[in-house]
Design a protein around this motif. Sequence first.
Motif, mmCIF file in Angstrom:
data_model
loop_
_atom_site.group_PDB
_atom_site.id
_atom_site.type_symbol
_atom_site.label_atom_id
_atom_site.label_comp_id
_atom_site.label_asym_id
_atom_site.label_seq_id
_atom_site.Cartn_x
_atom_site.Cartn_y
_atom_site.Cartn_z
ATOM 1 N N THR A 287 0.834 -1.198 0.000
ATOM 2 C CA THR A 287 0.000 0.000 0.000
ATOM 3 C C THR A 287 0.871 1.251 0.000
ATOM 4 O O THR A 287 2.046 1.208 0.337
ATOM 5 C CB THR A 287 -0.923 0.038 1.226
ATOM 6 N N THR A 288 0.266 2.361 -0.362
ATOM 7 C CA THR A 288 0.929 3.655 -0.343
ATOM 8 C C THR A 288 0.109 4.578 0.538
ATOM 9 O O THR A 288 -1.102 4.705 0.351
ATOM 10 C CB THR A 288 0.996 4.246 -1.776
ATOM 11 N N ASP A 289 0.753 5.205 1.499
ATOM 12 C CA ASP A 289 0.079 6.134 2.400
ATOM 13 C C ASP A 289 -0.149 7.448 1.662
ATOM 14 O O ASP A 289 0.793 8.091 1.216
ATOM 15 C CB ASP A 289 0.941 6.368 3.635
ATOM 16 N N LEU A 290 -1.409 7.842 1.508
ATOM 17 C CA LEU A 290 -1.754 9.071 0.798
ATOM 18 C C LEU A 290 -2.080 10.232 1.733
ATOM 19 O O LEU A 290 -2.484 11.295 1.278
ATOM 20 C CB LEU A 290 -2.950 8.828 -0.132
ATOM 21 N N SER A 291 -1.892 10.049 3.037
ATOM 22 C CA SER A 291 -2.305 11.079 3.993
ATOM 23 C C SER A 291 -1.550 12.396 3.813
ATOM 24 O O SER A 291 -2.053 13.444 4.204
ATOM 25 C CB SER A 291 -2.165 10.576 5.431
ATOM 26 N N CYS A 292 -0.366 12.372 3.207
ATOM 27 C CA CYS A 292 0.397 13.598 2.984
ATOM 28 C C CYS A 292 0.353 14.053 1.528
ATOM 29 O O CYS A 292 1.052 14.982 1.145
ATOM 30 C CB CYS A 292 1.847 13.410 3.427
ATOM 31 N N THR A 293 -0.465 13.406 0.715
ATOM 32 C CA THR A 293 -0.560 13.744 -0.702
ATOM 33 C C THR A 293 -1.310 15.053 -0.893
ATOM 34 O O THR A 293 -2.397 15.233 -0.350
ATOM 35 C CB THR A 293 -1.289 12.623 -1.473
ATOM 36 N N MET A 294 -0.722 15.945 -1.643
ATOM 37 C CA MET A 294 -1.389 17.199 -2.001
ATOM 38 C C MET A 294 -2.048 16.982 -3.359
ATOM 39 O O MET A 294 -1.496 16.340 -4.233
ATOM 40 C CB MET A 294 -0.375 18.339 -2.090
ATOM 41 N N GLY A 295 -3.240 17.493 -3.542
ATOM 42 C CA GLY A 295 -3.929 17.351 -4.815
ATOM 43 C C GLY A 295 -4.896 16.192 -4.811
ATOM 44 O O GLY A 295 -5.197 15.580 -3.784
ATOM 45 N N THR A 296 -5.382 15.869 -5.991
ATOM 46 C CA THR A 296 -6.474 14.916 -6.165
ATOM 47 C C THR A 296 -6.059 13.474 -5.887
ATOM 48 O O THR A 296 -5.082 12.993 -6.424
ATOM 49 C CB THR A 296 -7.021 15.023 -7.600
ATOM 50 N N ILE A 297 -6.857 12.784 -5.041
ATOM 51 C CA ILE A 297 -6.660 11.352 -4.801
ATOM 52 C C ILE A 297 -7.882 10.562 -5.243
ATOM 53 O O ILE A 297 -7.902 9.348 -5.178
ATOM 54 C CB ILE A 297 -6.321 11.041 -3.328
ATOM 55 N N GLY A 298 -8.915 11.285 -5.715
ATOM 56 C CA GLY A 298 -10.133 10.647 -6.192
ATOM 57 C C GLY A 298 -11.042 11.688 -6.813
ATOM 58 O O GLY A 298 -10.727 12.884 -6.827
ATOM 59 N N VAL A 299 -12.171 11.212 -7.314
ATOM 60 C CA VAL A 299 -13.145 12.124 -7.914
ATOM 61 C C VAL A 299 -14.548 11.718 -7.452
ATOM 62 O O VAL A 299 -14.884 10.534 -7.428
ATOM 63 C CB VAL A 299 -13.037 12.153 -9.454
ATOM 64 N N ALA A 300 -15.320 12.702 -7.010
ATOM 65 C CA ALA A 300 -16.695 12.450 -6.562
ATOM 66 C C ALA A 300 -17.589 12.230 -7.778
ATOM 67 O O ALA A 300 -17.256 12.628 -8.897
ATOM 68 C CB ALA A 300 -17.194 13.633 -5.731
ATOM 69 N N LEU A 301 -18.739 11.612 -7.561
ATOM 70 C CA LEU A 301 -19.665 11.312 -8.657
ATOM 71 C C LEU A 301 -20.316 12.565 -9.248
ATOM 72 O O LEU A 301 -21.009 12.472 -10.255
ATOM 73 C CB LEU A 301 -20.742 10.326 -8.199
ATOM 74 N N ASN A 302 -20.068 13.711 -8.659
ATOM 75 C CA ASN A 302 -20.512 14.965 -9.274
ATOM 76 C C ASN A 302 -19.358 15.654 -10.005
ATOM 77 O O ASN A 302 -19.505 16.763 -10.493
ATOM 78 C CB ASN A 302 -21.154 15.899 -8.243
ATOM 79 N N GLY A 303 -18.189 14.994 -10.065
ATOM 80 C CA GLY A 303 -17.043 15.521 -10.800
ATOM 81 C C GLY A 303 -16.076 16.341 -9.980
ATOM 82 O O GLY A 303 -15.050 16.796 -10.483
ATOM 83 N N VAL A 304 -16.358 16.541 -8.703
ATOM 84 C CA VAL A 304 -15.507 17.338 -7.832
ATOM 85 C C VAL A 304 -14.294 16.509 -7.372
ATOM 86 O O VAL A 304 -14.411 15.313 -7.094
ATOM 87 C CB VAL A 304 -16.324 17.839 -6.619
ATOM 88 N N SER A 305 -13.144 17.162 -7.270
ATOM 89 C CA SER A 305 -11.924 16.498 -6.790
ATOM 90 C C SER A 305 -12.063 16.110 -5.323
ATOM 91 O O SER A 305 -12.700 16.818 -4.537
ATOM 92 C CB SER A 305 -10.724 17.434 -6.922
ATOM 93 N N SER B 277 -0.773 21.188 3.522
ATOM 94 C CA SER B 277 0.498 21.850 3.227
ATOM 95 C C SER B 277 1.533 20.794 2.821
ATOM 96 O O SER B 277 1.367 19.605 3.109
ATOM 97 C CB SER B 277 1.008 22.634 4.437
ATOM 98 N N GLU B 278 2.579 21.256 2.169
ATOM 99 C CA GLU B 278 3.637 20.349 1.700
ATOM 100 C C GLU B 278 4.349 19.638 2.847
ATOM 101 O O GLU B 278 4.934 18.581 2.651
ATOM 102 C CB GLU B 278 4.658 21.110 0.845
ATOM 103 N N ASP B 279 4.309 20.212 4.061
ATOM 104 C CA ASP B 279 4.955 19.549 5.203
ATOM 105 C C ASP B 279 4.010 18.602 5.931
ATOM 106 O O ASP B 279 4.253 18.198 7.052
ATOM 107 C CB ASP B 279 5.567 20.570 6.161
ATOM 108 N N CYS B 280 2.893 18.241 5.275
ATOM 109 C CA CYS B 280 1.931 17.250 5.740
ATOM 110 C C CYS B 280 1.073 17.719 6.902
ATOM 111 O O CYS B 280 0.561 16.925 7.674
ATOM 112 C CB CYS B 280 2.614 15.919 6.069
#
Length: 172
Positions: free
Chosen positions: A70-88, A95-98
């Motif tokens: 697995t990859t921990d996405l808790s510090c990822t900035m930006g889109t990790i999925g898309v809602a069914l209405n098209g919203v990120s 912040s970049e420092d998590c």
Amino acid sequence: TTYSETISDDSGFEKRNIATNGCPNHYSYCTGKSGVDGCGAVGEEGTASEATDQSRSVDVPANPVIADSTTDLSCTMGTIGVALNGVSIYSGAVSEDCTQLDVDDPMSEWNAFDLCAGHAQQSGDYHYHFPPSCLLEQASTSNPTADGHSPQVGWANDGFPIYGPLGVCLLY
């Protein structure tokens, strides 16, 4: 808002292509938060959470499989999925420092969220860091589940569906 899905084959692997403008299908102005830049005071609309057309296409696996690691996405900035209405859908990192969203901090980023738990970044990419209250309500109304489980509200970038916060309650 615009949102459409198609399934296509890419060298033997099916992928889900999501085309969206990224704009929410609900009210999206920050209001009732006097003193927060770009948000209006009580009864006044601000402009900080206003979405703009992102005209994007997102490809996710149509038949995802459980990975060996697995990859921990808790510090990822930006889109990790898309809602069914098209919203990120973003992670909890702000912040970049998590730095994570802190609901106990009155100066935290969540204060700029609109009434549906979303806001737009400077480029106009409207997104959610929390379960989207308006989308959950819409999904529950249009596609209720018989067992009280939350309906699907989006797709993670790995292709797995994203559901709301309620699971099935089993009584033994």
